[in-house]
Design a protein around this motif. Structure first.
Motif, PDB file in Angstrom:
ATOM      1  N   ALA A 104       0.812  -1.222   0.000  1.00  0.00           N
ATOM      2  CA  ALA A 104       0.000   0.000   0.000  1.00  0.00           C
ATOM      3  C   ALA A 104       0.842   1.267   0.000  1.00  0.00           C
ATOM      4  N   ASN A 108      -2.118   2.173  -5.216  1.00  0.00           N
ATOM      5  CA  ASN A 108      -3.442   2.532  -4.707  1.00  0.00           C
ATOM      6  C   ASN A 108      -4.316   1.329  -4.384  1.00  0.00           C
ATOM      7  N   PHE A 109      -3.975   0.188  -4.927  1.00  0.00           N
ATOM      8  CA  PHE A 109      -4.751  -1.026  -4.673  1.00  0.00           C
ATOM      9  C   PHE A 109      -3.855  -2.242  -4.829  1.00  0.00           C
ATOM     10  N   THR A 124      -8.324  -1.966  -1.666  1.00  0.00           N
ATOM     11  CA  THR A 124      -7.853  -0.603  -1.865  1.00  0.00           C
ATOM     12  C   THR A 124      -6.912  -0.168  -0.739  1.00  0.00           C
ATOM     13  N   ARG A 125      -6.057   0.779  -1.065  1.00  0.00           N
ATOM     14  CA  ARG A 125      -5.145   1.334  -0.068  1.00  0.00           C
ATOM     15  C   ARG A 125      -5.937   1.934   1.101  1.00  0.00           C
ATOM     16  N   SER A 126      -7.044   2.602   0.801  1.00  0.00           N
ATOM     17  CA  SER A 126      -7.827   3.217   1.882  1.00  0.00           C
ATOM     18  C   SER A 126      -8.373   2.158   2.845  1.00  0.00           C
ATOM     19  N   ASP A 127      -8.780   1.000   2.347  1.00  0.00           N
ATOM     20  CA  ASP A 127      -9.250  -0.065   3.241  1.00  0.00           C
ATOM     21  C   ASP A 127      -8.115  -0.636   4.087  1.00  0.00           C
ATOM     22  N   ILE A 129      -5.368   1.025   5.035  1.00  0.00           N
ATOM     23  CA  ILE A 129      -5.056   2.040   6.047  1.00  0.00           C
ATOM     24  C   ILE A 129      -6.119   2.046   7.146  1.00  0.00           C
ATOM     25  N   LYS A 130      -7.387   1.988   6.758  1.00  0.00           N
ATOM     26  CA  LYS A 130      -8.476   1.988   7.739  1.00  0.00           C
ATOM     27  C   LYS A 130      -8.360   0.793   8.684  1.00  0.00           C
ATOM     28  N   TYR A 131      -8.028  -0.365   8.150  1.00  0.00           N
ATOM     29  CA  TYR A 131      -7.857  -1.557   8.987  1.00  0.00           C
ATOM     30  C   TYR A 131      -6.803  -1.317  10.067  1.00  0.00           C
TER      31      TYR A 131
END
Length: 155
Positions: A104, A108-109, A124-127, A129-131
């Motif tokens: 990540a 981006n994915f 996705t990178r956002s998922d 990071i959120k984890y």
């Protein structure tokens, strides 16, 4: 925790087939609004990720005479001709989330494949990071870390 619960399935992901023409690939990439998307073959196997830059630099390399570059001249070329394989390695569906953190940093994915190398979606990178933010907020011993291998390997 493995990545299955974070998977954005193939049906919801923009991707190209490697036998699409340059024009088809560019148009689908433009419509997607993304800078890079996965590429699969005729049997739905993952073959790589292609970006706007991959198209651009290959078009420029293929056409030394830039004043005569036209889509007509490039129409017989396929997405496969522009793909730089091995640039983005996929993760297997049973890969722990901890293994995706290193990936990540640079993309981006992360493309996800099954045990037959069939593309099944992305994380996705956002998922990712959120984890890890949620895990950090939960504190030690409170977040699910079962299956973590603690390696920087992407696959």
């Amino acid at each position: 925790m493995n990545i299955a619960s974070f998977l954005l399935p193939k049906a919801e992901v923009a991707y190209l087939r490697d036998d699409m023409t340059l024009r088809q690939g560019l148009e689908k990439l433009r419509r997607s609004g993304f800078a890079a998307i996965p590429v699969i073959d005729g049997e739905d196997r993952y073959v790589g990720v292609i970006s706007v830059a991959d198209f651009l630099w290959n078009i420029l390399a293929y056409n030394q005479d830039l004043e005569n570059v036209t889509l007509k001249r490039l129409e017989n070329r396929t997405v496969r001709d522009f793909l730089q394989s091995g640039k983005v390695r996929p993760a297997c569906i049973d890969t722990p989330m901890e293994n995706l953190l290193e990936c990540a940093k640079n993309q981006n994915f992360v493309p996800v494949i099954d045990d037959r190398n069939v593309f099944i979606g992305i994380v996705t990178r956002s998922d990712i990071i959120k984890y890890f933010v949620d895990k950090y907020k939960a504190g030690p011993g409170r977040a699910d870390s079962a299956g973590a291998r603690g390696t920087d390997e992407c696959t």
